[in-house]
Structures are given as C-alpha cells and as structure tokens.
Design an enzyme around this catalytic site. Sequence first.
Site, PDB file in Angstrom:
ATOM      1  N   HIS A   1      53.740  56.443  26.590  1.00 49.08           N
ATOM      2  CA  HIS A   1      53.314  56.036  25.250  1.00 49.08           C
ATOM      3  C   HIS A   1      53.675  54.578  24.995  1.00 49.08           C
ATOM      4  CE1 HIS A   1      54.196  60.534  24.438  1.00 49.08           C
ATOM      5  NE2 HIS A   1      53.041  60.363  25.037  1.00 49.08           N
TER       6      HIS A   1
ATOM      7  N   ASP B   1      51.084  55.013  17.233  1.00 47.07           N
ATOM      8  CA  ASP B   1      50.526  55.686  18.407  1.00 47.07           C
ATOM      9  C   ASP B   1      50.228  57.146  18.077  1.00 47.07           C
ATOM     10  OD1 ASP B   1      52.830  57.210  18.713  1.00 47.07           O
ATOM     11  OD2 ASP B   1      53.404  56.343  20.632  1.00 47.07           O
TER      12      ASP B   1
END
Length: 481
Positions: free
Chosen positions: A28, A124
């Site tokens: 991520h 995100d």
Amino acid sequence: MLALVFVSDMESEMETHVVLLSSPGLGHLTPVLELAKRLATLSNSKVTIFVVPSLSAAESLVIQSFMSLNLCRIILLPPPDISHLVHADAAVVTRIAVIMREIKPAFSSAVSALSVPPTLFIVDLFGYESMDFADQFKIPKFVYIPSHAGFLALTLYLPVLDEVVKGEYVDEKDALFIPGCRPLQLEDVVDPMLCRSDQQYLEYLNMGIKIPMADGILLNTWEELEPATLAALRNDKLWGGISKAPIYPVGPTVTTPNRPIDSNKSEMFLWLDKQPSESVLYISFGSGGILTKEQMRELALGLQLSQQRFIWVVRTPVVAKSCDGSFFTVGNDCNDERLASYLPEGFLDWSNNMGLIISDWAPQVEILRHQSVGGFLSHCGWNSTLESITHGVPLIAWPLYAEQRMNATLLVEELKIAVRSKTLPSKEIVGREEIKLMVKRLMVDEEGHTMRARVKQLKLSGEKAWNHNGSSFKALAQLMR
Ligand code: UDP
C-alpha cells in the site's frame, strides 16, 4: 521540463497542498509514495504523506530512502494498539481496516495542526474511513486504489452482489456477473469474499459502499492496459446507479530505486552481470507471501529439473496454510543458514553455479531491470505485476492471497504475458514436474519468447502513458485541475 508542461496544463497559479494517507504494508505504501513523487515533481504542489507504519524492517528502509529525497514531507502516525479489538489470528484485511479506523483521531489532529491547510485529500483504499474529514476543510476527496480496474469493478459491485447472492460466493453455480466486465470465476474471488461471516468480508463490503462517495477514484493502471473495463466503468447506463465518481487511471506508478545497491547485495549483481541475457528467473512472493515446507521443497526440485538459472527470495516456511504470514514483518527475518536447512539435500550444491538464494528480502526492482533477468515467478501482487510489466519481464503466475488470483487471470487470459499452474497454489501443492514445465515454457520455449515480446509492448505503452499528453499524465493533470 516535464514539470513546467504539467503546470502550464493546469492553468493555475494557486498553491496546492495535497495530503495523502497510506495504510500499513509495503504493497500500500509504495504506490502512495510513488504517486506523491509524481504529484510533487509534475505539479507545483506541496505534498504531505501521512503513513501508518507496520512493524516491517523493509518498510522502514523504504520510508527512510524516500525521506532522503526531500521531495515531500512524511509524517508517521504511531500505529494504534488493536489487540483488544481483533483476534491475534485475524485476517490482514481486518487488521488493517481496524488500524485505519482507530487512527482517525490522531490523523485528524495531525492534519488540523498543519501550518499550510490542505487543498486536496487523497486516501488509499483502506483510508476511506478518514475521507469525510476533507469535508471539514471543504476540499475535494479522492481515493487511490493501487490496483487495476477489474479489482475496482468488483469492489464497487460488491454491495449489489451482497444483496443478490444468498449463500457463499464460492458455492454459486456460475461465475459472478459484473456489469461490462469479464465474469469473475468463483476461484478468483478475493480473500475477503471467501467467507461471508468473517469480519474481513464486512470490512471489504464497507469499502465498496464508501468508495463511491469520493470525488474521484485513482487507479494504478492505464487506459491502454484495460481499455474495455475502464470503458465499462465509465458507462453511465451500466454503472451510473452504483458509482458516479470519475475514474483517473494514473499508472503505471512503480518504485523507482533511489538508493545505492549496498556491498552485500552487489555480489548478486556481479553474478547477474555474468549471466546470459534474459536467462535468469526471479522468484519472489511479495511482502506477505510464504510457502509451506512441502511447497518450498517441490519448487526447489522443480527448478533443479528445469536446469534454469534463478534468484529466489526465500522466507521461513509455514507448517499450516497461511499464505500472507509475513505481511507485517517482512525484512525482519534474514537468516541464510536457517533458510538453507529448509531446502532439499543437494539443492544448494546444484545451485552453486545456477542461482542465488536471497533470504527474506531482495532489491526487486533493481533485479527486474537487470538485462539478465528473463522471467518472474510471482505471487502477482499488483506492485510486483506492474514492476514486471514495466521492465518487460513475463511471468509465472503463482497467486497466494488477497486479489492475486484475479490478477493472475488478467495476466494469463487477457494480457497473455504469463503462464500458471493447473491448480491454485493457495489450495494445492504444485508438484516439481509441473514447475519444471512452467519454467521451461517461460524461459526456453517459443511460447515464452512470444510473451516476452508482448510484455515489451506493454512496457512501451506504460511509458507512453506518462509522456506529455500520455493518458496517465493527462489524467493526473485533469485531477489537479
Ligand atoms: N519487494 C521487494 N523485495 C522483496 C519482496 C517485495 O522489493 O523481496 C517489493 C516489491 O518490489 C513490491 C512490494 O514489495 O513493490 C510488494 O508489493 P506487491 O503489491 O507486489 O505485493 P504485496 O506485498 O502487497 O502482497
């Protein structure tokens, strides 16, 4: 020069301050950092990245190296204690979702304390809980899904599937229908959809409900890689009732190494320098992937039977089937001697001239861009997939967890740049004979050469996407406007 072009495209002199939020885990963090780099270099934006770190040594290295660039400010948010909220053996998705919920107060006060108020907010895929925070500042909010359009389609359509499908998804008779997209084969459903009573399913469902509330969705793909799926997602008749958030494909956004190769690793590059062009198979299962002892043994024996050169990133195996066991700790377990003890007798002697074993963590992008590397046996994490494509390296798809089975199908059936085993490696042991055949198909046979030629075309198309007037360049400029 590129930066000037981009700024004049924006036709704006207003200073923007982009605030990004990254959830734990290298898979991520890396795409968020790389997106931040693009924002900072291609536009005049000030960029601040809030990172919730994991416990992994590899992640700390990546953060340190990024900080040394002095391009953007990174603010680390201490990870909250969630031990009283989740079971020790809870799925990675559950743990990250809970961490990101618990981090909200700390994140909120840290943003409020910024001396320059944010003008744009990008979270995100696990940061959606903090998205509404942008409303306090009356600024636009975006979600960055560091994955492909097919994954986004599934995520956005999940709330509908949740209504329509009554039992477990894997017990359905037919593949799952997703508007305008290839039907999703049942064995490709993402991990959170394997069991609907598990908390990770509810967390993933929540993601599908909240993401359309963003002002836009960024993806780590590009128009030319997935034209049909992107066109379907933008078709108002098909998707208008589900999500109206504009989609910005801003990929391929992959790590660009910025640290010198240390002396310890340079031995590996000296070895690589001596190998014939495109003759080495690189083997790695990402930051989380772990094999069982038995699978590790079969892989070693399969390599030996194939007689092909290799670099293998080996990690302590698991006894039971847990494919994502090192997600939070990768890079903490480098111990060559112990790892050697898991390999079959005689393997290390054979591999003396044929390959290298690297324990736990390797400089993947530097390896993939070396001209001696001609194949990648990968768990198909999306970052690894893009790193392979952008270096023109075809793959052996070995999906283990998360959305990797979907990624593998995209690589094998749509893009045709990978081979894969008959059975899923996350379900059954892949035997040495089949491994030998896959390695030879990719590294020796005509089929492998064809795939290599195709992936090199995709590499070029990815480069073009970031040229001035390329599709991703324009998408990012459009977003900044
Ligand atoms: N990676 C690396 N060295 C390793 C293993 C992984 O540099 O030994 C990097 C890899 O280059 C990629 C990231 O870690 O950028 C893994 O992300 P991916 O999405 O492929 O998989 P995940 O780890 O999220 O499952």
